[in-house]
Motif scaffolding. Sequence first.
Motif, PDB file in Angstrom:
ATOM      1  N   ASN A 105     -39.710   8.130  48.210  1.00  0.00           N
ATOM      2  CA  ASN A 105     -39.473   9.201  49.175  1.00  0.00           C
ATOM      3  C   ASN A 105     -38.208   8.931  49.982  1.00  0.00           C
ATOM      4  O   ASN A 105     -37.430   9.838  50.274  1.00  0.00           O
ATOM      5  CB  ASN A 105     -40.674   9.333  50.104  1.00  0.00           C
ATOM      6  N   ALA A 106     -38.015   7.710  50.335  1.00  0.00           N
ATOM      7  CA  ALA A 106     -36.799   7.379  51.103  1.00  0.00           C
ATOM      8  C   ALA A 106     -35.563   7.595  50.268  1.00  0.00           C
ATOM      9  O   ALA A 106     -34.523   8.094  50.751  1.00  0.00           O
ATOM     10  CB  ALA A 106     -36.884   5.909  51.574  1.00  0.00           C
ATOM     11  N   LEU A 107     -35.646   7.228  48.966  1.00  0.00           N
ATOM     12  CA  LEU A 107     -34.495   7.455  48.094  1.00  0.00           C
ATOM     13  C   LEU A 107     -34.218   8.948  47.913  1.00  0.00           C
ATOM     14  O   LEU A 107     -33.052   9.384  47.879  1.00  0.00           O
ATOM     15  CB  LEU A 107     -34.739   6.802  46.726  1.00  0.00           C
ATOM     16  N   ASP A 108     -35.281   9.711  47.795  1.00  0.00           N
ATOM     17  CA  ASP A 108     -35.082  11.167  47.664  1.00  0.00           C
ATOM     18  C   ASP A 108     -34.398  11.742  48.900  1.00  0.00           C
ATOM     19  O   ASP A 108     -33.512  12.612  48.817  1.00  0.00           O
ATOM     20  CB  ASP A 108     -36.437  11.844  47.448  1.00  0.00           C
ATOM     21  N   ILE A 109     -34.831  11.237  50.038  1.00  0.00           N
ATOM     22  CA  ILE A 109     -34.235  11.744  51.287  1.00  0.00           C
ATOM     23  C   ILE A 109     -32.747  11.394  51.338  1.00  0.00           C
ATOM     24  O   ILE A 109     -31.891  12.210  51.676  1.00  0.00           O
ATOM     25  CB  ILE A 109     -34.996  11.158  52.489  1.00  0.00           C
ATOM     26  N   LYS A 110     -32.407  10.136  50.998  1.00  0.00           N
ATOM     27  CA  LYS A 110     -31.006   9.738  51.024  1.00  0.00           C
ATOM     28  C   LYS A 110     -30.195  10.528  49.993  1.00  0.00           C
ATOM     29  O   LYS A 110     -29.020  10.898  50.239  1.00  0.00           O
ATOM     30  CB  LYS A 110     -30.901   8.246  50.731  1.00  0.00           C
ATOM     31  N   PHE A 111     -30.811  10.796  48.815  1.00  0.00           N
ATOM     32  CA  PHE A 111     -30.092  11.563  47.792  1.00  0.00           C
ATOM     33  C   PHE A 111     -29.790  12.983  48.279  1.00  0.00           C
ATOM     34  O   PHE A 111     -28.687  13.489  48.073  1.00  0.00           O
ATOM     35  CB  PHE A 111     -30.938  11.576  46.512  1.00  0.00           C
ATOM     36  N   ARG A 112     -30.770  13.589  48.932  1.00  0.00           N
ATOM     37  CA  ARG A 112     -30.546  14.947  49.454  1.00  0.00           C
ATOM     38  C   ARG A 112     -29.446  14.941  50.530  1.00  0.00           C
ATOM     39  O   ARG A 112     -28.612  15.844  50.607  1.00  0.00           O
ATOM     40  CB  ARG A 112     -31.854  15.510  50.011  1.00  0.00           C
ATOM     41  N   GLU A 113     -29.484  13.901  51.382  1.00  0.00           N
ATOM     42  CA  GLU A 113     -28.447  13.825  52.418  1.00  0.00           C
ATOM     43  C   GLU A 113     -27.069  13.664  51.791  1.00  0.00           C
ATOM     44  O   GLU A 113     -26.078  14.243  52.251  1.00  0.00           O
ATOM     45  CB  GLU A 113     -28.763  12.644  53.334  1.00  0.00           C
ATOM     46  N   ALA A 114     -27.020  12.863  50.733  1.00  0.00           N
ATOM     47  CA  ALA A 114     -25.726  12.680  50.054  1.00  0.00           C
ATOM     48  C   ALA A 114     -25.259  13.995  49.416  1.00  0.00           C
ATOM     49  O   ALA A 114     -24.063  14.353  49.463  1.00  0.00           O
ATOM     50  CB  ALA A 114     -25.850  11.582  48.997  1.00  0.00           C
ATOM     51  N   GLU A 115     -26.186  14.741  48.829  1.00  0.00           N
ATOM     52  CA  GLU A 115     -25.822  16.033  48.250  1.00  0.00           C
ATOM     53  C   GLU A 115     -25.315  16.993  49.321  1.00  0.00           C
ATOM     54  O   GLU A 115     -24.330  17.729  49.105  1.00  0.00           O
ATOM     55  CB  GLU A 115     -27.043  16.630  47.530  1.00  0.00           C
ATOM     56  N   ASN A 116     -25.960  16.988  50.468  1.00  0.00           N
ATOM     57  CA  ASN A 116     -25.517  17.866  51.571  1.00  0.00           C
ATOM     58  C   ASN A 116     -24.115  17.495  52.031  1.00  0.00           C
ATOM     59  O   ASN A 116     -23.264  18.355  52.274  1.00  0.00           O
ATOM     60  CB  ASN A 116     -26.511  17.791  52.715  1.00  0.00           C
TER      61      ASN A 116
END
Length: 226
Positions: free
Chosen positions: A2-13
């Motif tokens: 879940n933490a990795l998903d959150i960081k990935f979404r932030e990077a995409e943004n």
Amino acid sequence: LNALDIKFREAENRLQNLQSKYRDLKREKDELARQNNELRKKNKQLTVGKQRLEDQKKQQERTISILLAKVGSAASLKRSASQRRQPRPSVVSATSSNAGTPTDDDGESFADGEEVLANVKPPSAVEATRRYTMAPGEASRIRSSSRVVVKESHSIRIDGLPKGSMSKDAADMCQEFGLVVHARVTKCVVSGELKGYLTFAEANAAREAVKSLRIKGLKAFQVDDS
């Protein structure tokens, strides 16, 4: 995960934000390039217009120089012509030395530049040839006739002569009435009317001329010889 998903979404943004900023910067760059091209075109037009104005200025200066040269030449030609047109002094007797500007007492000026011979009575043909301006061709006829004597009441005046009339025209008009020893045409400075003054060798010729000219509808008068 879940933490990795959150960081990935932030990077995409963040990537999307950077891409949006890149697109904005690219649009600004294109706009600046377009404005730069327009400024270059305007600068080129201004340069062409400046060169055209300089060419026109040079052309005007050349035209002015040519006109000034022509004016100078025309002025010199006019002076030369005026010097050539200066009338020769008439041969008159000593009694007429005070004759001045060629105008009459009643405000009339000579149409053909003849001089006024005032207060001179011609007692003989020889004196008449010296003291009076003869009509063309009359001087030789007077010199050849020693018996021609100008008497009193031999002068006439003709008013309303045709425009452009000269002394010779007035003399030719009255030649049929008798010998004309003096003829001149004056112009009234007020009305512009041409008047002819003629002197006959015979008094009866002057009277006959007045009668005949009046019959023809002209204003003719017999005047005092002085």
